[in-house]
Design a protein around this motif. Structure first.
Motif, mmCIF file in Angstrom:
data_model
loop_
_atom_site.group_PDB
_atom_site.id
_atom_site.type_symbol
_atom_site.label_atom_id
_atom_site.label_comp_id
_atom_site.label_asym_id
_atom_site.label_seq_id
_atom_site.Cartn_x
_atom_site.Cartn_y
_atom_site.Cartn_z
ATOM 1 N N GLY A 179 0.823 -1.212 0.000
ATOM 2 C CA GLY A 179 0.000 0.000 0.000
ATOM 3 C C GLY A 179 0.851 1.254 0.000
ATOM 4 N N LYS A 180 1.928 1.247 0.799
ATOM 5 C CA LYS A 180 2.848 2.386 0.850
ATOM 6 C C LYS A 180 3.543 2.568 -0.500
ATOM 7 C CE LYS A 180 6.837 4.080 3.479
ATOM 8 N NZ LYS A 180 7.774 4.285 2.399
ATOM 9 N N ARG A 181 3.950 1.452 -1.108
ATOM 10 C CA ARG A 181 4.611 1.523 -2.412
ATOM 11 C C ARG A 181 3.667 2.103 -3.464
ATOM 12 N NH1 ARG A 181 4.480 -0.572 -7.132
ATOM 13 N NH2 ARG A 181 2.875 -2.072 -6.589
ATOM 14 N N LYS A 182 2.418 1.670 -3.435
ATOM 15 C CA LYS A 182 1.457 2.170 -4.412
ATOM 16 C C LYS A 182 1.187 3.654 -4.204
ATOM 17 C CE LYS A 182 -0.856 -2.093 -5.616
ATOM 18 N NZ LYS A 182 -2.128 -2.812 -5.701
ATOM 19 N N ALA A 183 1.107 4.100 -2.938
ATOM 20 C CA ALA A 183 0.886 5.518 -2.662
ATOM 21 C C ALA A 183 2.072 6.349 -3.163
ATOM 22 C CB ALA A 183 0.672 5.733 -1.170
ATOM 23 N N ASP A 184 3.280 5.876 -2.879
ATOM 24 C CA ASP A 184 4.480 6.580 -3.348
ATOM 25 C C ASP A 184 4.529 6.618 -4.874
ATOM 26 O OD1 ASP A 184 5.225 6.936 -0.724
ATOM 27 O OD2 ASP A 184 6.738 5.353 -0.720
ATOM 28 N N SER A 185 4.157 5.502 -5.492
ATOM 29 C CA SER A 185 4.168 5.418 -6.946
ATOM 30 C C SER A 185 3.160 6.385 -7.552
ATOM 31 C CB SER A 185 3.852 3.986 -7.371
ATOM 32 O OG SER A 185 3.798 3.880 -8.757
ATOM 33 N N LYS A 186 1.990 6.474 -6.938
ATOM 34 C CA LYS A 186 0.962 7.390 -7.435
ATOM 35 C C LYS A 186 1.429 8.836 -7.316
ATOM 36 C CE LYS A 186 -3.892 8.529 -7.048
ATOM 37 N NZ LYS A 186 -5.164 8.230 -6.413
ATOM 38 N N LYS A 241 3.479 13.803 -10.006
ATOM 39 C CA LYS A 241 4.540 14.793 -10.205
ATOM 40 C C LYS A 241 5.096 14.720 -11.624
ATOM 41 C CE LYS A 241 6.196 15.138 -5.445
ATOM 42 N NZ LYS A 241 7.322 14.851 -4.538
ATOM 43 N N LYS A 242 5.251 13.486 -12.127
ATOM 44 C CA LYS A 242 5.781 13.284 -13.473
ATOM 45 C C LYS A 242 4.835 13.878 -14.512
ATOM 46 C CE LYS A 242 7.203 9.551 -16.563
ATOM 47 N NZ LYS A 242 7.357 8.107 -16.727
ATOM 48 N N ARG A 302 6.474 21.132 -19.176
ATOM 49 C CA ARG A 302 7.449 21.110 -20.277
ATOM 50 C C ARG A 302 6.754 21.349 -21.617
ATOM 51 N NH1 ARG A 302 12.655 18.338 -21.340
ATOM 52 N NH2 ARG A 302 12.792 18.155 -23.587
ATOM 53 N N LYS A 303 5.612 20.680 -21.806
ATOM 54 C CA LYS A 303 4.874 20.843 -23.054
ATOM 55 C C LYS A 303 4.413 22.288 -23.227
ATOM 56 C CE LYS A 303 1.227 18.674 -25.720
ATOM 57 N NZ LYS A 303 0.224 17.609 -25.760
#
Length: 93
Positions: free
Chosen positions: A50-57, A62-63, A70-71
């Motif tokens: 769950g922590k990994r998924k939250a960090d990934s989201k 941000k990405k 940039r666009k």
């Protein structure tokens, strides 16, 4: 573990269950099997995942924001970059 928590996760299509098993074959999930015979870390893995998924989201949001910025910047500077883009196109880029 330490070096792998910062690595990008990838999917190996040849290793997917849907690609490897024939339809109708039985399968099991290792975590469920281990939990049924006394393994005590299923809740821990659930929390960490769950922590990994939250960090990934958060990283992905941000990405996306950075890509949008940039666009937008490229569109605003399109007239200034026209000459440079022509030179790059002549070299095949």
């Amino acid at each position: 573990p330490a070096p792998y928590d910062k690595q990008k996760r990838v999917v190996v299509p040849a290793a997917l269950r849907v690609m490897r098993l024939k339809p109708g074959r039985d399968y099991t999930i290792i975590g469920d099997l281990a939990n049924s015979i006394g393994w005590k870390h299923k809740e821990l893995l659930g929390r960490l995942e769950g922590k990994r998924k939250a960090d990934s989201k958060e990283f992905f949001e941000k990405k996306k924001a950075k890509a949008a910025l940039r666009k937008k910047a490229e569109q605003e500077c399109a007239s200034e970059l026209a000459k440079v883009n022509e030179v790059l196109e002549s070299y095949g880029h």
